[in-house]
Design an enzyme around this catalytic site. Structure first.
Site, mmCIF file in Angstrom:
data_model
loop_
_atom_site.group_PDB
_atom_site.id
_atom_site.type_symbol
_atom_site.label_atom_id
_atom_site.label_comp_id
_atom_site.label_asym_id
_atom_site.label_seq_id
_atom_site.Cartn_x
_atom_site.Cartn_y
_atom_site.Cartn_z
ATOM 1 N N SER A 80 2.660 -13.721 -17.101
ATOM 2 C CA SER A 80 3.445 -13.319 -15.940
ATOM 3 C C SER A 80 4.017 -14.568 -15.253
ATOM 4 O O SER A 80 4.764 -15.305 -15.878
ATOM 5 C CB SER A 80 2.598 -12.476 -14.991
ATOM 6 N N ASP A 135 6.534 -2.879 -20.462
ATOM 7 C CA ASP A 135 6.453 -3.703 -19.257
ATOM 8 C C ASP A 135 7.776 -3.593 -18.507
ATOM 9 O O ASP A 135 8.802 -4.099 -18.953
ATOM 10 C CB ASP A 135 6.171 -5.161 -19.638
ATOM 11 N N HIS A 194 2.573 -4.508 -18.872
ATOM 12 C CA HIS A 194 2.438 -5.910 -18.448
ATOM 13 C C HIS A 194 1.110 -6.480 -18.948
ATOM 14 O O HIS A 194 0.896 -7.680 -18.907
ATOM 15 C CB HIS A 194 2.504 -5.961 -16.923
#
Length: 693
Positions: A551, A636, A668
Site C-alpha cells: 500500500s 483491490d 487490497h
C-alpha cells in the site's frame, strides 16, 4: 480507515462463510514442522484467531469466537466459546455446521445470542452458557449483518442490506442476460465491492420471549449505509439504557460529496416519535463509535476535527444528555483514543491508545478528566471491557497472536485467560524484537523495531530487509499480523528493520501529520536513516539488503527503487501507488489524495499538489536497475491493480528483472488460505534469489 491501516485490518461488505458438518480444523504440527522449530506460512494457518469478546453481565464468564482454517480445503469456520474469567479451560458451544459472530449475553447472563450461518443464511440464534438448547430465533428473508437487543430485552435492532436504487436489470427488464453497470455519479465502488443499489439499513422490532415481531426500517429509502461503510460495525448502533432511543453513525452524503468527505455524524432516533436528529452537526470530520454510559446520563464517542482527513487525531467526547453539553474529554492528551468502554459506575471510561510504538490500556474520569495509564510493556492492548470487578483486555505482540487477559487496574498486573495457540508456541522459537532509537536527518529520535532471526548468532552475518509501513498513518507497533508477519520473515534468516517513520501515530500529532503533502520528503529520509544505521552492525551484510512494503509501503518501494543509490539488491511492492495521477483518477475515497497529496493533479495553482505529482514514482522509473517483484489483487478498489501492472510493464520494457503476482479474487489484502501461502512462498523465493549466498 487509513490507506492500509490496512495491512492489519479492514472489513467491507461481508461474505457469508460456507461451512458444513464435515469440515475439520487443522491445527496439529507435523513432525517436520516440530523438528524445524520455526514459523512457516503453513503453520500460520494452523493458528486459532480469537475475536468478538463479550463479558457476561457479572464479569465471571467471557464469550468469544475462534476462527480456524483448513489449508487443504482452503476455507475456515468461526465458532463460539466461553471461559471463566477466574481461569480454566474454554468450552466450545457450537460446531462446524455454521460460522458464528456478534455474541451478546442475555441480561440474566444465562444465555448467549449470536449470528450464525448454520441455517443457510445469517440469522439470530441462542444457546445457553452451558452449551444447551441451541435454537434459531430469526427467519428473516436475507442475511442479518449485526444485531443489538435492547437493555430491557423487549426490542431488537438488526442491520440488513436493502435495495434502494435501481440496478441495470431494473432499468432494462427486457435484457435479463446483460452484464453492465450504469453509473451516473460517485461513489460507485468502495474498497472491495461495487455499489449495486443496496445499502445497509437498521430495522427495529419487538422481541418478546425470543420472538421477533414485525420490523420497521428506520433508514427507509436512504441511499447510504448504516452502520457506516466500510466497517459495517453494528457496535456503531446502540440502544439507550432506557430503550427509548437508538444512536447510530452514518455519513449521509451522496455522490461527489460522499467521495470527498469524512463528515460522518451521530444520529439519535426516538422510537416513540420516529424522529431522527443529527447531534454532531458542528463537527465536520468523523464522529464515530457512540456509547451510552450505563446510567444513561452520558453519551461518549470519538471525533476527528478535520473534514477529509481520515487519520486525524481521535478525540474522546462526552455529551450530558439532559443538557446537551459536550465536553472534549481528552483535550491536551496527544494520543489517539481507540476502542473504549464505560465502567459500570458511569464515571470512568477505559480505552486503548498508542504510545511510542505500543498500545496500552488507560482510564479517564469523566468529572476530573484525569487520565491514568494502566498497562506498560512491549505489547499492544487493542480492547478493554469492564464488567463487575473484571477488566478484560485483548493483547498481542510481534511474538504472540491476540489472546485475552484480565488486568488488575491498580497494579497493571495481567493474567492470561486464553491460550489458544499454546500447542504451537511450545514447538516454535520466535525471533527477538529489539527497540532501537535512531537519529533522523533533522535530529529527531525515531523508534525502529529490529526483529532478529529465531536462532540469531551475533558472530554470523545476515541479509536485512527494510520494511516500509502502509497507511501511511499506521504505526509499526507490537502488532501480530496474519499476513505481513515479521516472525516468518525472521524465520527465513532475515534481519527485519521496521522504522516508525514520519507519518505514523503514537508519537504525537505533529509526527503523524508531517507526512501529508510530503510523501517524497522526510519520511523517505527516515527509511534510509533506519537501514543505514542498522546495516553498520557486524551481523548485517550491507551488500545484501532488500526493501519490501504494501500500500503506502508499496509506493515507498517504488519511490526508493528510483532513488536508493544502489543500497538495495531486491524490492517487493504489494498493491502500491505507482502513478499518482492515475491513482487519483482511479481510487474511490477521493478525500484521501485530496488531503495527503494536497489536491487534484489538474490544479496547477496548488503548489503542494504539484510538488506531490512531480515526485510520483513513475517519473523516476528510468532510474530502475534493481530486481522487483510486484503483487496485485484484481478486486483491490482502494489502489487499483493497474498501478502494479504499470510498474511491472515499465520494469519489463527496461529489462529490469521482475515478477508479477496477480490475484483475480483478492482485494487490497491476500486473505484466502492457499493464495496466502503461495504469496509467502513467492515472497521468500524472490528475496532468496538475490540476497542469499
Amino acid at each position: 480507515m487509513a490507506l492500509m491501516t490496512s495491512l492489519w485490518s479492514c472489513d467491507s461488505k461481508k461474505e457469508i462463510a460456507s461451512t458444513d458438518a464435515t469440515f475439520t480444523i487443522d491445527t496439529a504440527l507435523t513432525a517436520d514442522e516440530i523438528s524445524k522449530g520455526i514459523l512457516s506460512p503453513e503453520i500460520l494457518w494452523k493458528f486459532g484467531r480469537v475475536g468478538s469478546p463479550a463479558l457476561s453481565p457479572d464479569g465471571k464468564t467471557l464469550a468469544y469466537t475462534i476462527s480456524y482454517y483448513n489449508l487443504k480445503d482452503n476455507k475456515g469456520v468461526t465458532n463460539l466459546y466461553v471461559i471463566p474469567t477466574s481461569g480454566g479451560n474454554p468450552v466450545k458451544l457450537t460446531d462446524a455446521t455454521g460460522s458464528e459472530s456478534n455474541p451478546q449475553w442475555s441480561a440474566d447472563g444465562k444465555s448467549i445470542r449470536f449470528l450464525s450461518t448454520r441455517s443457510g443464511s445469517s440469522q439470530l440464534w441462542e444457546i445457553t452458557a452451558t452449551g444447551e438448547d441451541l435454537k434459531q430465533l430469526s427467519k428473516v428473508d436475507g442475511d442479518i449483518n449485526g444485531f443489538n437487543i435492547s437493555p430491557l430485552e423487549d426490542k431488537i435492532l438488526y442491520a440488513m442490506d436493502v435495495k434502494v436504487d435501481m440496478a441495470t436489470i431494473d432499468k432494462h427488464p427486457d435484457m435479463p442476460k446483460a452484464n453492465v453497470r450504469i453509473i451516473e455519479q460517485l461513489m460507485y465502488r468502495h474498497w472491495n465491492y461495487w455499489e449495486d443499489g443496496s445499502y445497509s439499513h437498521v430495522f427495529v422490532a419487538n422481541f418478546a420471549k425470543g420472538n421477533i415481531g414485525e420490523a420497521k426500517d428506520i433508514n427507509k429509502d436512504e441511499a447510504w449505509d448504516t452502520p457506516m461503510a466500510t466497517d459495517f460495525d453494528i457496535a456503531e448502533v446502540q440502544w439507550s439504557p432506557d430503550g427509548k432511543n437508538i444512536v447510530y453513525v452514518s455519513k449521509k452524503l451522496i455522490g461527489k460529496e460522499y467521495a470527498v468527505s469524512t463528515n460522518s455524524d451521530l444520529y439519535l432516533y426516538n422510537l416513540e416519535s420516529g424522529e431522527t436528529k443529527n447531534i454532531t452537526t458542528e463537527n465536520m470530520g468523523y464522529d464515530r463509535n457512540p456509547a451510552y454510559s450505563p446510567d444513561g446520563k452520558y453519551l461518549a464517542w470519538w471525533s476527528m476535527e478535520k473534514n477529509g482527513y481520515e487519520s486525524d487525531q481521535k478525540r474522546l467526547f462526552v455529551m450530558e444528555l439532559t443538557t446537551g453539553t459536550k465536553t472534549y474529554l481528552t483535550n491536551g492528551f496527544d494520543q489517539n483514543v481507540e476502542q473504549f468502554d464505560w465502567a459500570p459506575n458511569s464515571q470512568d471510561i477505559y480505552f486503548a491508545s498508542g504510545i511510542k510504538g505500543t498500545e496500552q490500556l488507560y482510564k479517564i474520569n469523566v468529572a476530573s478528566k484525569q487520565i491514568a495509564q494502566i498497562t506498560k510493556g512491549m505489547h499492544n492492548y487493542v480492547f478493554a471491557q469492564k464488567r463487575g470487578d473484571v477488566l478484560l483486555g485483548e493483547k498481542m505482540s510481534m511474538s504472540m497472536a491476540p489472546e485475552f487477559f484480565t488486568v488488575d487496574e491498580a497494579t497493571g498486573t495481567e493474567t492470561q485467560l486464553t491460550k489458544t495457540n499454546e500447542h504451537i508456541y511450545r514447538h516454535i522459537k520466535m525471533g527477538k524484537s529489539v527497540e532501537r532509537w535512531i537519529k533522523t536527518t533533522d535530529g529527531k529520535d525515531m523508534l525502529t523495531w529490529v526483529i532478529l532471526p529465531p536462532n540469531f548468532d551475533s558472530t554470523k552475518v545476515y541479509p536485512a530487509l527494510l520494511y516500509c509501513q502502509g497507511g501511511p498513518q499506521s504505526t509499526v507497533s507490537q502488532n501480530w499480523s496474519f499476513r505481513w508477519n515479521f516472525q516468518i520473515m525472521a524465520a527465513n534468516d532475515y534481519v527485519i528493520v521496521a522504522p516508525n517513520r514520519r507519518g505514523v501515530p503514537s508519537f504525537g500529532k505533529a509526527w503523524n501529520e508531517q507526512i501529508s503533502g510530503d510523501y517524497s520528503g522526510q519520511n523517505i529520509k527516515d527509511y534510509l536513516s533506519a537501514i543505514d544505521n542498522v546495516k553498520q552492525e557486524k551481523w548485517v551484510d550491507e551488500n545484501r539488503l532488500g526493501c519490501v512494503g504494501a500500500s503506502y509501503g508499496g509506493y515507498s518501494v517504488y519511490y526508493l527503487a528510483g532513488t536508493h543509490q544502489k543500497r538495495f539488491k531486491v524490492f517487493i511492492a504489494h498493491n502500491g501507488m505507482f502513478n499518482f495521477e492515475s491513482f487519483y483518477a482511479g481510487t474511490e475515497e477521493t478525500f484521501f489524495p485530496n488531503n495527503d497529496f494536497g489536491g487534484a493533479y489538474w490544479d496547477k495553482n496548488n503548489k503542494v499538489a504539484q510538488r506531490t505529482y512531480a515526485n510520483s514514482p513513475h517519473k523516476l522509473v528510468g532510474n530502475w536497475d534493481t530486481p522487483i517483484m510486484i503483487v496485485v489483487g484484481e478486486m483491490d478498489l482502494r489502489i487499483p491493480y493497474t498501478e502494479g501492472l504499470q510498474a511491472f510493464n515499465a520494469a519489463q520494457l527496461q529489462g529490469v528483472p521482475s515478477k508479477l503476482l496477480v490475484y483475480p479474487t483478492e482485494t487490497h489484502f491476500v486473505t484466502k488460505p492457499q493464495n496466502a501461502v503461495i504469496w509467502q512462498r513467492e515472497f521468500f523465493s524472490w528475496l532468496d534469489k538475490y540476497l542469499k549466498k
